[in-house]
Design an enzyme around this catalytic site. Sequence first.
Site, PDB file in Angstrom:
ATOM      1  N   TYR A  33     -47.742  67.408 -70.463  1.00 35.36           N
ATOM      2  CA  TYR A  33     -48.332  68.645 -69.965  1.00 35.36           C
ATOM      3  C   TYR A  33     -48.172  69.790 -70.948  1.00 35.36           C
ATOM      4  CZ  TYR A  33     -43.776  70.778 -68.672  1.00 35.36           C
ATOM      5  OH  TYR A  33     -42.528  71.349 -68.685  1.00 35.36           O
ATOM      6  N   LYS A 147     -43.364  66.618 -74.287  1.00 35.61           N
ATOM      7  CA  LYS A 147     -43.447  67.492 -73.109  1.00 35.61           C
ATOM      8  C   LYS A 147     -43.891  66.658 -71.905  1.00 35.61           C
ATOM      9  CE  LYS A 147     -44.591  72.260 -71.875  1.00 35.61           C
ATOM     10  NZ  LYS A 147     -43.257  72.620 -71.388  1.00 35.61           N
ATOM     11  N   GLU A 179     -30.893  73.502 -74.570  1.00 31.68           N
ATOM     12  CA  GLU A 179     -31.929  74.503 -74.288  1.00 31.68           C
ATOM     13  C   GLU A 179     -31.851  74.874 -72.816  1.00 31.68           C
ATOM     14  OE1 GLU A 179     -35.883  72.797 -74.916  1.00 31.68           O
ATOM     15  OE2 GLU A 179     -35.119  70.837 -74.342  1.00 31.68           O
ATOM     16  N   LEU A 203     -37.308  70.591 -76.841  1.00 38.18           N
ATOM     17  CA  LEU A 203     -38.749  70.784 -76.958  1.00 38.18           C
ATOM     18  C   LEU A 203     -39.016  71.832 -78.041  1.00 38.18           C
ATOM     19  CD1 LEU A 203     -41.516  70.105 -75.562  1.00 38.18           C
ATOM     20  CD2 LEU A 203     -41.255  72.313 -74.421  1.00 38.18           C
TER      21      LEU A 203
END
Length: 285
Positions: A33, A147, A179, A203
């Site tokens: 996505y 992702k 993260e 990411l």
Amino acid sequence: MSRTVYVNGDFLPEQEASISIFDRGFLFADGVYEVTAVVDGHMLDFEPHMDRLQRSLGEISLESPYDRDTLRAMHEELIARNQLDQGLIYMHITRGPADRDFHYPKQPVPTLIGFTQASNLVDNPKAASGIKVASVPDIRWARRDIKSIALLAQAMAKQAAADKGASEAWMVEDGFVTEGSSSTAYIVKGGRIITRQLSQKVLAGITRRALLKLAEQENVEIEQRPFTLDEAKGADEAFLSSASTLVFPVIEIDGVPIGDGTPGPVARKLRRIYLELARRRPDSA
Ligand code: PDD
């Protein structure tokens, strides 16, 4: 007001949109996505988002039948039909419906969906107040560079943070912050920005990319390396970035005030110049 959403070539009222229960996105989280920010009716960093999408698709060996022009037209049509001034466009591509079988279908018919979500990106009160963060163990899979729509670990992390009165979770692995559950994490020490280098562990944030470019232009030094939770708690300031927040200062981690416990100057400046650039040149921030 009902939204107009997109499913496999059609724009429909959200109540009429549906996908098969056999969709591999639904059964296996077999899809990827993107979330793109919209400010003043224009997308921020659309091309880098599509570059990352292409990379995610490649990593899961899913060939998309949709070229970039089609995806751009879909995004723009969603903005227009929903009169979206500020907010997000969510889109995902899955390997589509097939009998439940772990093997990839030989001839997949991918599913593409898209929808808008209005939100207050520009004058969000959290940008002014700063946010609280809670740490959680990073229990995700090993390919966080993809992702993936498999977001249960991130939902669990965000909920655990919310249960402690924090707006975001910073995920920790081997003592180091990887993260945020849906954002990139940064600290500032002695005027230098510290954020983890890109790898399969995180990411590659599109907002991160834009902010680091801006920081460089402003002659702010950047160190791309892992930092520990303790280092973060002792930092001069901390902040996070994503399409859904742009930049939010972090004023507290696990109840420990960061710096003087108010939004720091580096985060405030980066947010301001990122927004200025976005509003001037919406698609090339
Ligand atoms: N999430 N890291 C993770 C795990 C994320 O989910 C995101 C974004 C980011 C920041 O990436 P970007 O700057 O490209 O938005 C970092 C989106 C916003 C989401 O899932 O809603």
